[in-house]
Design a protein around this motif. Structure first.
Motif, mmCIF file in Angstrom:
data_model
loop_
_atom_site.group_PDB
_atom_site.id
_atom_site.type_symbol
_atom_site.label_atom_id
_atom_site.label_comp_id
_atom_site.label_asym_id
_atom_site.label_seq_id
_atom_site.Cartn_x
_atom_site.Cartn_y
_atom_site.Cartn_z
ATOM 1 N N PRO A 78 0.974 -1.206 -0.098
ATOM 2 C CA PRO A 78 -0.313 -0.094 -0.027
ATOM 3 C C PRO A 78 0.924 1.339 -0.098
ATOM 4 C CG PRO A 78 -0.167 -0.996 2.213
ATOM 5 C CD PRO A 78 0.581 -2.014 1.324
ATOM 6 N N ARG A 79 2.123 1.387 0.587
ATOM 7 C CA ARG A 79 2.819 2.251 0.719
ATOM 8 C C ARG A 79 3.798 2.560 -0.792
ATOM 9 N NH1 ARG A 79 5.329 0.212 5.243
ATOM 10 N NH2 ARG A 79 7.292 0.470 4.392
ATOM 11 N N SER A 80 3.641 3.743 -1.230
ATOM 12 C CA SER A 80 4.519 3.824 -2.227
ATOM 13 C C SER A 80 4.897 5.288 -2.197
ATOM 14 C CB SER A 80 3.676 3.733 -3.953
ATOM 15 O OG SER A 80 2.990 2.702 -3.788
ATOM 16 N N PRO A 81 5.759 5.844 -2.944
ATOM 17 C CA PRO A 81 6.248 7.544 -2.840
ATOM 18 C C PRO A 81 4.946 8.189 -3.180
ATOM 19 C CG PRO A 81 8.014 6.191 -4.081
ATOM 20 C CD PRO A 81 6.695 5.225 -3.930
ATOM 21 N N GLY A 82 4.237 8.960 -2.269
ATOM 22 C CA GLY A 82 3.389 9.813 -2.746
ATOM 23 C C GLY A 82 2.055 9.142 -2.447
ATOM 24 N N SER A 83 1.884 7.886 -1.818
ATOM 25 C CA SER A 83 0.449 7.304 -1.550
ATOM 26 C C SER A 83 -0.249 8.041 -0.212
ATOM 27 C CB SER A 83 0.856 6.014 -1.050
ATOM 28 O OG SER A 83 1.673 5.510 -0.053
ATOM 29 N N ILE A 84 -0.088 9.373 -0.666
ATOM 30 C CA ILE A 84 -0.726 10.179 0.706
ATOM 31 C C ILE A 84 -2.367 9.900 0.762
ATOM 32 C CG2 ILE A 84 0.450 12.256 0.549
ATOM 33 C CD1 ILE A 84 -1.411 13.336 -1.449
ATOM 34 N N TRP A 85 -3.135 9.635 0.026
ATOM 35 C CA TRP A 85 -4.545 9.101 0.357
ATOM 36 C C TRP A 85 -4.795 7.992 0.923
ATOM 37 C CZ3 TRP A 85 -7.674 12.991 1.087
ATOM 38 C CH2 TRP A 85 -7.443 14.150 0.557
ATOM 39 N N PHE A 86 -4.088 6.969 0.767
ATOM 40 C CA PHE A 86 -4.101 5.556 1.429
ATOM 41 C C PHE A 86 -3.627 5.965 2.616
ATOM 42 C CE2 PHE A 86 -2.464 2.021 3.509
ATOM 43 C CZ PHE A 86 -3.787 1.387 3.594
ATOM 44 N N GLU A 87 -2.664 6.490 2.953
ATOM 45 C CA GLU A 87 -2.108 6.783 4.305
ATOM 46 C C GLU A 87 -3.102 7.708 5.258
ATOM 47 O OE1 GLU A 87 1.944 8.159 3.746
ATOM 48 O OE2 GLU A 87 2.249 6.264 2.522
ATOM 49 N N LYS A 88 -3.737 8.502 4.740
ATOM 50 C CA LYS A 88 -4.738 9.508 5.303
ATOM 51 C C LYS A 88 -5.753 8.554 5.951
ATOM 52 C CE LYS A 88 -3.872 14.139 3.509
ATOM 53 N NZ LYS A 88 -4.059 15.142 2.836
ATOM 54 N N ARG A 89 -6.450 7.987 4.985
ATOM 55 C CA ARG A 89 -7.494 7.141 5.287
ATOM 56 C C ARG A 89 -7.131 5.901 6.229
ATOM 57 N NH1 ARG A 89 -10.621 10.759 4.023
ATOM 58 N NH2 ARG A 89 -11.037 11.219 1.832
ATOM 59 N N TYR A 90 -6.024 5.537 6.183
ATOM 60 C CA TYR A 90 -5.695 4.307 6.984
ATOM 61 C C TYR A 90 -5.465 5.128 8.439
ATOM 62 C CZ TYR A 90 -2.793 0.470 8.834
ATOM 63 O OH TYR A 90 -2.167 -0.674 9.544
ATOM 64 N N GLU A 91 -4.707 5.981 8.574
ATOM 65 C CA GLU A 91 -4.421 6.545 9.729
ATOM 66 C C GLU A 91 -5.789 6.877 10.329
ATOM 67 O OE1 GLU A 91 -0.326 9.138 9.329
ATOM 68 O OE2 GLU A 91 -1.691 9.789 10.661
ATOM 69 N N ALA A 92 -6.640 7.350 9.754
ATOM 70 C CA ALA A 92 -8.024 7.759 10.313
ATOM 71 C C ALA A 92 -8.867 6.686 10.516
ATOM 72 C CB ALA A 92 -8.744 8.688 9.341
ATOM 73 N N GLY A 93 -8.435 5.366 10.267
ATOM 74 C CA GLY A 93 -9.199 4.257 10.553
ATOM 75 C C GLY A 93 -10.388 4.025 9.472
ATOM 76 N N GLU A 94 -10.391 4.880 8.548
ATOM 77 C CA GLU A 94 -11.568 4.918 7.498
ATOM 78 C C GLU A 94 -11.459 3.793 6.401
ATOM 79 O OE1 GLU A 94 -12.069 9.789 8.142
ATOM 80 O OE2 GLU A 94 -10.949 8.817 6.227
ATOM 81 N N VAL A 95 -10.231 3.114 6.158
ATOM 82 C CA VAL A 95 -10.325 1.937 5.334
ATOM 83 C C VAL A 95 -9.536 0.869 5.937
ATOM 84 C CG1 VAL A 95 -7.757 2.806 4.528
ATOM 85 C CG2 VAL A 95 -9.278 1.472 2.939
ATOM 86 N N GLU A 96 -10.146 -0.337 5.696
ATOM 87 C CA GLU A 96 -9.495 -1.501 6.213
ATOM 88 C C GLU A 96 -8.644 -2.220 5.177
ATOM 89 O OE1 GLU A 96 -11.163 -6.107 7.132
ATOM 90 O OE2 GLU A 96 -12.814 -4.575 6.593
ATOM 91 N N LEU A 97 -7.319 -2.670 5.632
ATOM 92 C CA LEU A 97 -6.284 -3.042 4.944
ATOM 93 C C LEU A 97 -6.033 -4.534 5.253
ATOM 94 C CD1 LEU A 97 -3.643 -2.601 3.087
ATOM 95 C CD2 LEU A 97 -2.611 -2.035 5.344
ATOM 96 N N GLU A 98 -5.994 -5.350 4.086
ATOM 97 C CA GLU A 98 -5.488 -6.725 4.280
ATOM 98 C C GLU A 98 -4.094 -6.780 3.330
ATOM 99 O OE1 GLU A 98 -8.382 -9.809 3.324
ATOM 100 O OE2 GLU A 98 -6.776 -11.226 2.770
ATOM 101 N N VAL A 99 -3.086 -6.967 4.070
ATOM 102 C CA VAL A 99 -1.814 -7.225 3.296
ATOM 103 C C VAL A 99 -1.666 -8.579 2.939
ATOM 104 C CG1 VAL A 99 0.653 -6.630 3.345
ATOM 105 C CG2 VAL A 99 -0.877 -5.099 4.379
ATOM 106 N N VAL A 100 -1.219 -8.959 1.829
ATOM 107 C CA VAL A 100 -1.025 -10.272 1.053
ATOM 108 C C VAL A 100 0.306 -10.209 0.562
ATOM 109 C CG1 VAL A 100 -1.817 -12.026 -0.310
ATOM 110 C CG2 VAL A 100 -3.468 -10.571 0.829
ATOM 111 N N PRO A 101 0.896 -11.277 0.673
ATOM 112 C CA PRO A 101 2.445 -11.278 -0.122
ATOM 113 C C PRO A 101 1.922 -11.320 -1.557
ATOM 114 C CG PRO A 101 2.411 -12.860 1.722
ATOM 115 C CD PRO A 101 1.039 -12.140 1.754
ATOM 116 N N GLN A 102 3.076 -10.587 -2.181
ATOM 117 C CA GLN A 102 2.574 -10.422 -3.614
ATOM 118 C C GLN A 102 2.086 -11.568 -4.449
ATOM 119 O OE1 GLN A 102 4.577 -7.969 -7.394
ATOM 120 N NE2 GLN A 102 4.923 -7.067 -5.214
ATOM 121 N N GLY A 103 3.148 -12.624 -4.194
ATOM 122 C CA GLY A 103 3.037 -13.813 -5.094
ATOM 123 C C GLY A 103 1.701 -14.635 -4.631
#
Lengths: 221, 216
Positions: A78-103
């Protein structure tokens, strides 16, 4: 058979609130920018977005996050240079995140498209991302059971299509697009060029059976 | 108290040191960050084929300004070119190359490495910071030779070479060799074993910057 649709708007019209949507792309390549803009204009909300990344700056998936349309993101990075909108929504608890290894993400998507009930992978064994999952030892090595990942829709970017929905790609813009076509109930492909003649069968990467509609959109920002 | 006299390698010298250990004819995946610079230092005459997990085998040099193809990037999202003999493929094929043991060497960055070969390079303990795993867990699960390339200590001087990792693990017992700006160390069944010190450093000073014991 003719899977061509007139415009981006008609292509995304079936997407409803709460839908799960796979979006092709890796970094800035192979992203269906036109379809994402059309989805934003169409207004569907409460979406589960399945994609490798979560958008950067004010482009692609970041636009959907900025507009508050995304309830959950399933991705590997989810983190890329400039991924500000994801980070904002994540910090505010407004978006749920499921991290899955890429493969594992690619293979869960492929498994869904191939009609499999999941698979065993050594990836992530013994780590936080395997917690609560079934495991099995095979020949002395630990494996984690991973379930298939389906979606209601897939938004894809390809280089060329014909009216049968056959697709071919350009360079590293291929990435997740072919597996996502297979795993969604309704796959829409935005293509740089719509061919008036059938694509050479030797060069078809995604056969049209996996694609429900195709729309020409030559632009890429 | 001993007076420290450390002579760390520059990033370029570290990349050049790692490059010496990439054999002719190997298929190599370079992780994002410092490892991407290794390819520039592989000695003349060796043919090495670079894999990037976003779907290219045979990553070539960066294109000159004005000649970028916006749909041709590497895993660090930099514009690249396709070297002679390159191939493009989709993601599940790309990860079959990694998980299936077809790539020979992966060079990765790390937050922490433990003396038992455990690697932590994807998440910290900061809850506000969204974790991002990418392809790291798949690489360490399938690539037979894992090289880690990193600074010997954190910015605040705390050690990164530990008895046990404190951050969430990427893989268990997966690291083969660690290249830092102070030393090259092999991970052995007994722990870290010194291969060489960076020029101008003494073992006792490097040991003082390392939580785990360095065997000689």
């Amino acid at each position: 058979m003719d899977k061509r649709v007139a415009d981006l708007e008609s292509a995304v019209a079936p997407i409803r609130d709460g839908a799960s949507v796979m979006i092709g792309g890796f970094g800035s390549s192979g992203i269906p920018f036109g379809l994402i803009d059309a989805l934003l204009a169409q207004g569907a909300t409460g979406l589960t977005v399945i994609s490798n990344n979560a958008g950067a700056e004010e482009t692609g998936i970041a636009k959907l996050l900025k507009a508050g349309r995304v309830a959950k993101v399933i991705c590997s990075y989810p983190r890329s240079p400039g991924s500000i909108w994801f980070e904002k929504r994540y910090e505010a608890g407004e978006v749920e995140l499921e991290v899955v290894p890429q493969g594992t993400l690619a293979e869960r998507i492929r498994a869904a498209g191939a009609g499999l009930g999941g698979f065993l992978t050594p990836t992530g064994y013994g780590t936080l991302l395997a917690e609560g999952k079934e495991t099995r030892m095979i020949d002395g090595r630990g494996y984690v059971f991973e379930a298939p990942l389906h979606a209601d829709f897939a938004l894809l970017r390809a280089d060329r299509a014909d009216k049968w929905g056959n697709l071919c790609f350009h360079a590293t813009a291929r990435n997740f697009n072919p597996v996502m076509a297979m795993a969604s109930r309704h796959a829409v492909a935005e293509v740089r060029h719509m061919s008036d003649t059938p694509l050479d069968p030797e060069n078809v990467v995604t056969p049209g059976i996996f694609v429900q509609s195709v729309v020409e959109y030559g632009v890429r920002p | 108290m001993t007076v420290m006299n450390l002579n760390p390698l520059t990033d370029a010298s570290l990349a050049a040191r790692v490059a010496q250990d990439i054999p002719d004819g190997s298929y190599v995946n370079l992780g994002i960050g410092k490892p991407t610079h290794v390819s520039a230092y592989v000695p003349e005459g060796r043919e090495v084929i670079y894999h990037s997990e976003n779907g290219i085998l045979g990553v070539g040099p960066n294109p000159p300004a004005g000649h970028e193809d916006f749909e041709l990037i590497d895993a660090s999202k930099r514009y690249v070119t396709a070297a002679p003999g390159a191939a493009y493929f989709e993601h599940s094929d790309s990860f079959a190359m990694m998980r299936g043991g077809h790539i020979n060497i992966a060079v990765l960055g790390a937050y922490q490495v433990a003396e038992n070969g455990d690697l932590a390079n994807w998440a910290t303990l900061d809850e506000k910071f969204p974790p991002a795993v990418g392809g790291a867990m798949d690489l360490v699960a399938g690539v037979p030779l894992i090289f880690v390339m990193m600074r010997h200590v954190n910015r605040d001087g705390t050690p990164k070479l530990l008895k046990r990792c404190t951050y969430p693990l990427t893989g268990l017992g997966v690291v083969n060799r660690v290249y830092t700006d102070l030393a090259v160390l092999d991970v052995t069944p007994d722990g870290f074993r010194l291969v060489e010190l960076a020029p101008g450093n003494r073992l006792e000073d490097v040991q003082a910057m390392t939580e785990a014991r360095i065997l000689t």
